[in-house]
Write a protein that holds these residues in place. Structure first.
Motif, short mmCIF file in Angstrom:
data_model
loop_
_atom_site.label_atom_id
_atom_site.label_comp_id
_atom_site.label_asym_id
_atom_site.label_seq_id
_atom_site.Cartn_x
_atom_site.Cartn_y
_atom_site.Cartn_z
N ILE A 69 100.37 70.40 59.12
CA ILE A 69 99.77 69.47 60.08
C ILE A 69 98.53 68.93 60.27
CG2 ILE A 69 100.65 68.14 62.50
CD1 ILE A 69 102.72 68.68 60.65
N PHE A 70 98.35 67.58 59.46
CA PHE A 70 96.72 67.56 59.35
C PHE A 70 96.56 66.30 59.87
CE2 PHE A 70 97.31 69.22 55.34
CZ PHE A 70 96.85 70.40 54.96
N LEU A 71 95.64 65.78 60.40
CA LEU A 71 95.15 64.31 60.78
C LEU A 71 94.05 63.89 59.70
CD1 LEU A 71 94.21 62.53 62.76
CD2 LEU A 71 91.98 63.45 63.17
N HIS A 72 94.96 63.05 58.85
CA HIS A 72 94.02 62.28 57.41
C HIS A 72 93.98 60.97 56.89
CE1 HIS A 72 98.33 61.08 56.09
NE2 HIS A 72 98.80 62.43 56.44
N VAL A 73 93.41 60.49 56.06
CA VAL A 73 93.61 59.06 55.86
C VAL A 73 95.02 58.45 55.97
CG1 VAL A 73 93.12 56.94 54.28
CG2 VAL A 73 91.70 58.83 54.74
N ALA A 74 95.44 56.98 56.34
CA ALA A 74 96.62 56.55 56.44
C ALA A 74 96.51 55.83 55.49
CB ALA A 74 96.39 55.64 57.77
N ARG A 75 98.04 55.28 54.40
CA ARG A 75 98.11 54.51 53.62
C ARG A 75 98.33 52.87 54.04
NH1 ARG A 75 102.47 58.18 53.18
NH2 ARG A 75 102.45 59.24 50.54
N PRO A 94 93.96 57.98 47.79
CA PRO A 94 92.83 58.85 48.91
C PRO A 94 93.59 59.72 49.86
CG PRO A 94 93.55 56.76 48.95
CD PRO A 94 93.96 56.68 48.27
N LEU A 95 94.53 60.01 50.17
CA LEU A 95 95.50 60.28 51.78
C LEU A 95 94.23 61.46 52.21
CD1 LEU A 95 98.97 59.70 51.18
CD2 LEU A 95 97.27 57.98 52.08
N TYR A 96 94.34 62.56 51.06
CA TYR A 96 93.76 63.55 51.51
C TYR A 96 91.28 63.72 51.49
CZ TYR A 96 97.94 66.02 52.39
OH TYR A 96 99.17 66.22 52.45
N ASP A 97 91.24 62.40 51.56
CA ASP A 97 89.59 62.57 50.29
C ASP A 97 89.45 63.35 51.94
OD1 ASP A 97 90.41 61.17 48.57
OD2 ASP A 97 88.99 59.19 49.32
N ILE A 98 89.99 63.05 53.24
CA ILE A 98 89.14 63.50 54.94
C ILE A 98 90.37 63.97 55.40
CG2 ILE A 98 88.18 63.13 56.83
CD1 ILE A 98 86.81 61.36 56.02
N ALA A 156 102.10 53.70 56.26
CA ALA A 156 103.80 53.87 55.89
C ALA A 156 103.50 54.74 56.72
CB ALA A 156 104.30 54.09 54.26
N PRO A 157 105.53 55.53 57.38
CA PRO A 157 104.88 56.90 57.55
C PRO A 157 104.70 58.29 57.38
CG PRO A 157 106.87 55.46 58.24
CD PRO A 157 106.36 55.20 57.39
N THR A 158 104.16 59.36 57.78
CA THR A 158 103.82 60.52 57.00
C THR A 158 105.12 61.21 56.59
OG1 THR A 158 102.57 61.65 59.08
CG2 THR A 158 101.39 60.42 58.11
N LEU A 186 94.73 58.18 59.66
CA LEU A 186 94.48 56.94 60.46
C LEU A 186 93.62 56.24 59.37
CD1 LEU A 186 92.32 58.90 63.03
CD2 LEU A 186 94.10 57.21 63.68
N ALA A 187 93.36 54.64 59.60
CA ALA A 187 92.43 54.12 58.45
C ALA A 187 90.74 55.33 58.29
CB ALA A 187 91.77 52.93 59.30
N PRO A 188 90.63 55.02 57.18
CA PRO A 188 89.41 55.17 56.36
C PRO A 188 88.38 55.57 57.77
CG PRO A 188 90.14 55.01 54.59
CD PRO A 188 91.02 54.28 55.94
N ALA A 189 87.72 54.42 58.30
CA ALA A 189 86.67 53.96 59.25
C ALA A 189 86.88 55.29 60.56
CB ALA A 189 86.52 52.53 59.26
N ASP A 190 88.22 54.79 60.97
CA ASP A 190 88.99 55.26 62.20
C ASP A 190 88.64 56.50 62.30
OD1 ASP A 190 89.15 52.37 63.05
OD2 ASP A 190 91.14 52.60 62.47
N LEU A 191 89.19 57.12 61.19
CA LEU A 191 89.17 58.27 60.71
C LEU A 191 87.90 59.33 60.96
CD1 LEU A 191 90.35 61.12 60.31
CD2 LEU A 191 90.34 60.82 58.12
#
Length: 163
Positions: A125-131, A102-106, A135-137, A143-148
């Motif tokens: 260089i993206f802003l995307h869903v965190a693991r 799900p990392l690139y769902d948004i 874990a580092p990108t 960010l967490a999906p809801a936070d994003l």
């Protein structure tokens, strides 16, 4: 609206602070392709991409476009499409944006090395869903999906990355 991301793993927008994952290579002013670092810079948010098969489009003040299974991002500094969205397959190295996880769902496309593009200075260089474990990108901000979704809905237009 401006957000501030700090090397200690936080992103603040307005009065709200969110846990964030940054690059495994730390935060660097001298960003290079493959170093895993998040650029120490002001990063304008250019547009938002999302997986339409997994969820509804996120709210954003910026253009929002659905991804397709053929979308990629060229990370080959020798190719004319370097640091650009491409249609796969191509005859160059490119990251697949339609991922199994799900990392690139948004994806918030951040303006790094794009005006103008400089070969080898870093791509995707993206802003995307965190693991789940944050874990580092590979150099992105995650960010967490809801936070994003929350940050995008607040009208985010730029992220200032600081140490």
């Amino acid at each position: 609206m401006l957000a501030v991301a700090t090397a200690d793993g936080h992103l603040t927008i307005g009065a709200e602070t969110f846990r964030a994952a940054l690059g495994r290579g730390g935060v660097r002013a001298a960003k290079q392709e493959g170093d895993g670092a998040t650029p120490l810079a002001a990063l304008p948010l250019r547009q938002v991409l999302y997986r339409p098969d997994r969820d509804a489009a996120p709210l954003s003040a910026l253009p929002v476009e659905p991804l397709s299974p053929h979308d990629g991002w060229c990370d080959d500094p020798t190719n004319a499409a370097y640091n650009r969205r491409v249609r796969l397959p191509i005859q160059a190295s490119a990251e697949r944006l339609w991922r199994d996880d799900p990392l690139y769902d948004i994806i918030g496309v951040l303006g790094w090395n794009d005006a103008p593009v400089r070969r080898g200075r870093g791509s995707a260089i993206f802003l995307h869903v965190a693991r789940l474990d944050f874990a580092p990108t590979e150099g992105c901000i995650a960010l967490a999906p809801a936070d994003l979704r929350r940050v995008l809905a607040l009208g985010l237009t730029e992220i200032l990355v600081r140490t």
